[in-house]
Write a protein that holds these residues in place. Structure first.
Motif, PDB file in Angstrom:
ATOM      1  N   LEU A  14       1.231  -1.048  -0.037  1.00  0.00           N
ATOM      2  CA  LEU A  14      -0.270   0.272  -0.013  1.00  0.00           C
ATOM      3  C   LEU A  14       1.296   1.452   0.443  1.00  0.00           C
ATOM      4  O   LEU A  14       0.291   2.154  -0.985  1.00  0.00           O
ATOM      5  N   GLY A  15       2.297   1.339   0.565  1.00  0.00           N
ATOM      6  CA  GLY A  15       2.776   2.151   0.759  1.00  0.00           C
ATOM      7  C   GLY A  15       4.495   2.608   0.971  1.00  0.00           C
ATOM      8  O   GLY A  15       5.328   2.242  -0.316  1.00  0.00           O
ATOM      9  N   ARG A  16       4.846   1.209   1.879  1.00  0.00           N
ATOM     10  CA  ARG A  16       6.423   0.937   2.225  1.00  0.00           C
ATOM     11  C   ARG A  16       6.343  -0.671   1.352  1.00  0.00           C
ATOM     12  O   ARG A  16       5.794  -1.124   1.229  1.00  0.00           O
ATOM     13  N   ALA A  88      -1.643  -1.032  -5.970  1.00  0.00           N
ATOM     14  CA  ALA A  88      -1.512  -1.103  -4.387  1.00  0.00           C
ATOM     15  C   ALA A  88      -2.683  -2.329  -4.720  1.00  0.00           C
ATOM     16  O   ALA A  88      -3.869  -1.989  -4.585  1.00  0.00           O
ATOM     17  N   GLY A  89      -2.317  -2.930  -2.721  1.00  0.00           N
ATOM     18  CA  GLY A  89      -3.457  -3.567  -2.589  1.00  0.00           C
ATOM     19  C   GLY A  89      -3.580  -4.775  -3.363  1.00  0.00           C
ATOM     20  O   GLY A  89      -2.573  -5.105  -4.542  1.00  0.00           O
ATOM     21  N   MET A  90      -4.692  -5.408  -3.186  1.00  0.00           N
ATOM     22  CA  MET A  90      -5.670  -6.640  -4.038  1.00  0.00           C
ATOM     23  C   MET A  90      -5.956  -5.905  -5.059  1.00  0.00           C
ATOM     24  O   MET A  90      -6.896  -5.929  -5.355  1.00  0.00           O
ATOM     25  N   PRO A  91      -5.302  -6.649  -6.498  1.00  0.00           N
ATOM     26  CA  PRO A  91      -6.696  -6.695  -7.676  1.00  0.00           C
ATOM     27  C   PRO A  91      -7.855  -7.585  -7.536  1.00  0.00           C
ATOM     28  O   PRO A  91      -7.724  -8.497  -6.465  1.00  0.00           O
ATOM     29  N   SER A  92      -8.702  -6.893  -9.074  1.00  0.00           N
ATOM     30  CA  SER A  92      -9.729  -7.130  -8.562  1.00  0.00           C
ATOM     31  C   SER A  92     -10.126  -6.556  -7.388  1.00  0.00           C
ATOM     32  O   SER A  92     -11.994  -6.478  -7.698  1.00  0.00           O
ATOM     33  N   VAL A  93     -10.085  -6.404  -6.338  1.00  0.00           N
ATOM     34  CA  VAL A  93     -10.768  -5.766  -5.106  1.00  0.00           C
ATOM     35  C   VAL A  93     -10.743  -4.307  -5.921  1.00  0.00           C
ATOM     36  O   VAL A  93     -10.187  -3.343  -5.316  1.00  0.00           O
ATOM     37  N   SER A  94     -11.799  -3.647  -6.503  1.00  0.00           N
ATOM     38  CA  SER A  94     -11.800  -2.124  -6.939  1.00  0.00           C
ATOM     39  C   SER A  94     -10.753  -1.961  -7.373  1.00  0.00           C
ATOM     40  O   SER A  94     -10.734  -0.686  -7.963  1.00  0.00           O
ATOM     41  N   ASP A  95      -9.841  -2.594  -8.418  1.00  0.00           N
ATOM     42  CA  ASP A  95      -8.801  -3.201  -9.387  1.00  0.00           C
ATOM     43  C   ASP A  95      -9.348  -3.894 -10.723  1.00  0.00           C
ATOM     44  O   ASP A  95      -9.833  -4.559 -10.535  1.00  0.00           O
ATOM     45  N   GLU A 192      -3.281   7.037   3.876  1.00  0.00           N
ATOM     46  CA  GLU A 192      -2.469   6.994   3.367  1.00  0.00           C
ATOM     47  C   GLU A 192      -2.155   6.109   4.123  1.00  0.00           C
ATOM     48  O   GLU A 192      -0.513   5.977   5.159  1.00  0.00           O
ATOM     49  N   LEU A 193      -2.402   4.728   4.645  1.00  0.00           N
ATOM     50  CA  LEU A 193      -2.188   3.573   5.545  1.00  0.00           C
ATOM     51  C   LEU A 193      -1.141   2.630   5.197  1.00  0.00           C
ATOM     52  O   LEU A 193      -1.100   2.855   3.702  1.00  0.00           O
ATOM     53  N   THR A 194      -0.440   2.849   6.286  1.00  0.00           N
ATOM     54  CA  THR A 194       0.989   1.829   6.415  1.00  0.00           C
ATOM     55  C   THR A 194       1.894   2.920   6.025  1.00  0.00           C
ATOM     56  O   THR A 194       3.520   3.071   5.540  1.00  0.00           O
ATOM     57  N   LYS A 195       2.183   4.054   4.467  1.00  0.00           N
ATOM     58  CA  LYS A 195       2.442   4.886   4.650  1.00  0.00           C
ATOM     59  C   LYS A 195       3.287   6.430   5.395  1.00  0.00           C
ATOM     60  O   LYS A 195       2.975   6.567   7.149  1.00  0.00           O
ATOM     61  N   THR A 196       4.008   6.753   4.981  1.00  0.00           N
ATOM     62  CA  THR A 196       4.743   8.099   5.946  1.00  0.00           C
ATOM     63  C   THR A 196       3.204   8.535   6.740  1.00  0.00           C
ATOM     64  O   THR A 196       3.793   8.966   8.229  1.00  0.00           O
ATOM     65  N   HIS A 197       3.608   9.186   5.936  1.00  0.00           N
ATOM     66  CA  HIS A 197       1.729  10.152   6.354  1.00  0.00           C
ATOM     67  C   HIS A 197       0.381   9.978   7.511  1.00  0.00           C
ATOM     68  O   HIS A 197      -0.575  10.312   7.329  1.00  0.00           O
ATOM     69  N   GLU A 198       1.086   8.131   7.710  1.00  0.00           N
ATOM     70  CA  GLU A 198      -0.781   7.371   7.799  1.00  0.00           C
ATOM     71  C   GLU A 198      -1.230   8.542   8.730  1.00  0.00           C
ATOM     72  O   GLU A 198      -0.936   9.077   9.763  1.00  0.00           O
ATOM     73  N   GLU A 199      -2.321   8.777   8.780  1.00  0.00           N
ATOM     74  CA  GLU A 199      -3.911   9.207   9.551  1.00  0.00           C
ATOM     75  C   GLU A 199      -4.860   8.151   9.843  1.00  0.00           C
ATOM     76  O   GLU A 199      -5.271   8.319   9.042  1.00  0.00           O
ATOM     77  N   ILE A 200      -5.863   8.406  11.353  1.00  0.00           N
ATOM     78  CA  ILE A 200      -6.415   7.348  11.287  1.00  0.00           C
ATOM     79  C   ILE A 200      -7.472   9.076  12.348  1.00  0.00           C
ATOM     80  O   ILE A 200      -6.329   8.954  12.806  1.00  0.00           O
ATOM     81  N   ARG A 201      -8.683   9.283  11.824  1.00  0.00           N
ATOM     82  CA  ARG A 201      -9.861  10.486  12.482  1.00  0.00           C
ATOM     83  C   ARG A 201     -10.759   9.324  12.696  1.00  0.00           C
ATOM     84  O   ARG A 201     -10.839   8.354  11.985  1.00  0.00           O
TER      85      ARG A 201
END
Length: 286
Positions: A14-16, A88-95, A192-201
């Protein structure tokens, strides 16, 4: 008899890049055909991983997915494995990937997965919301009317809901969700899950709506929303209409009363509206 190749659906970071599995690294280096959502991003990923692809790289994105599938099936029937990777992530899931999987199954071609990162599961895990039962709704419709109808259809859904959303549509999505579900429904905006600027509100839909209005997030967003609470008033048409009539008698407008009953009971506003119209018709017939 020549055996067929396999469809390999490979999850990408997803990021890293450190999250890439060894199986993904090996497949990128050895599989004869790679179907990539974005060939430039694939090249960057391979460079970051220190991998040199030896197979043929083909673009495989939304606009060409349907036309590309027959070519990929030919490679598979000729005995070549096909590695499918999205941005990023798993193919076929919205991709891209679903149409190829369907065609491969119909052609009796094996399909397998190289497991790894998933934005859906990652967001669920960090959301602080129930994860024992959930449903993934992908991207909400772009058009306002279609989006509102899609949200209203989910009012009674008791499983935790997961959506993908873009930064510029997030505020509208939160507004429609708050209007349909009630502003006190719990949710989490995961950026930005797993990335440097990940943020959860985390907070209520109303709180998140205000937060996004004050400070709009950027980047990849996954939105997690709590499901409806079981229980509440009975949901027969007569009882829905009676609940609306009671609120109207107390001074609420019919529109607000319908919205309040829909939120309380966990059904779409359209269902309550229809119940009111039906009751009015019966009353008029007497």
């Amino acid at each position: 008899m020549t055996s067929t190749g396999r469809v390999l659906l490979a999850a990408t970071p997803l990021g890293r890049t450190e999250d890439a599995s060894q199986r993904l690294r090996d497949a990128l280096a050895t599989v004869p055909v790679i179907a990539a959502e974005d060939t430039r991003r694939l090249r960057r990923l391979c460079a970051d991983l220190g991998v040199i692809p030896t197979g043929r790289v083909l673009s495989f994105y939304d606009a060409n997915e349907t036309s590309r599938v027959p070519q990929l099936i030919e490679h598979l029937l000729d005995g070549s494995d096909v590695l499918v990777v999205s941005d990023a992530g798993m193919p076929s899931v919205s991709d891209p990937g679903y149409r190829l999987v369907v065609a491969a199954v119909e052609a009796d071609v094996p399909v397998t997965v190289l497991p790894g990162p998933s934005a859906v599961l990652t967001a669920l895990a960090v959301s602080g919301l129930p994860v024992d039962r959930f449903c993934f709704e992908g991207f909400l419709p772009r058009k306002a009317g279609e989006r509102r109808r899609a949200v209203e259809a989910l009012v009674g859904e008791m499983r935790t809901l997961v959506f993908f959303e873009t930064p510029h549509r997030l505020a509208d999505a939160l507004a429609d969700l708050a209007d349909a579900f009630g502003g006190d429904r719990r949710a989490a905006v995961c950026r930005e899950l797993t990335k440097t600027h990940e943020e959860i509100r985390r907070g209520t839909l109303d709180e998140l709506r205000a937060s996004v209005a004050a400070d709009a997030p950027r980047g990849e967003i996954t939105l997690v929303v709590a499901g409806a609470v079981a229980g509440g008033p009975a949901r027969s048409s007569d009882e829905l209409a009676a609940a609306v009539a009671e609120l109207e008698t107390a001074g609420e407008s019919r529109k607000d009363a319908i919205a309040d009953v829909a939120r309380r009971v966990g059904v779409p506003k359209r269902q309550v509206f229809d119940a009111v119209v039906a009751a009015k018709g019966r009353d008029g017939a007497h």
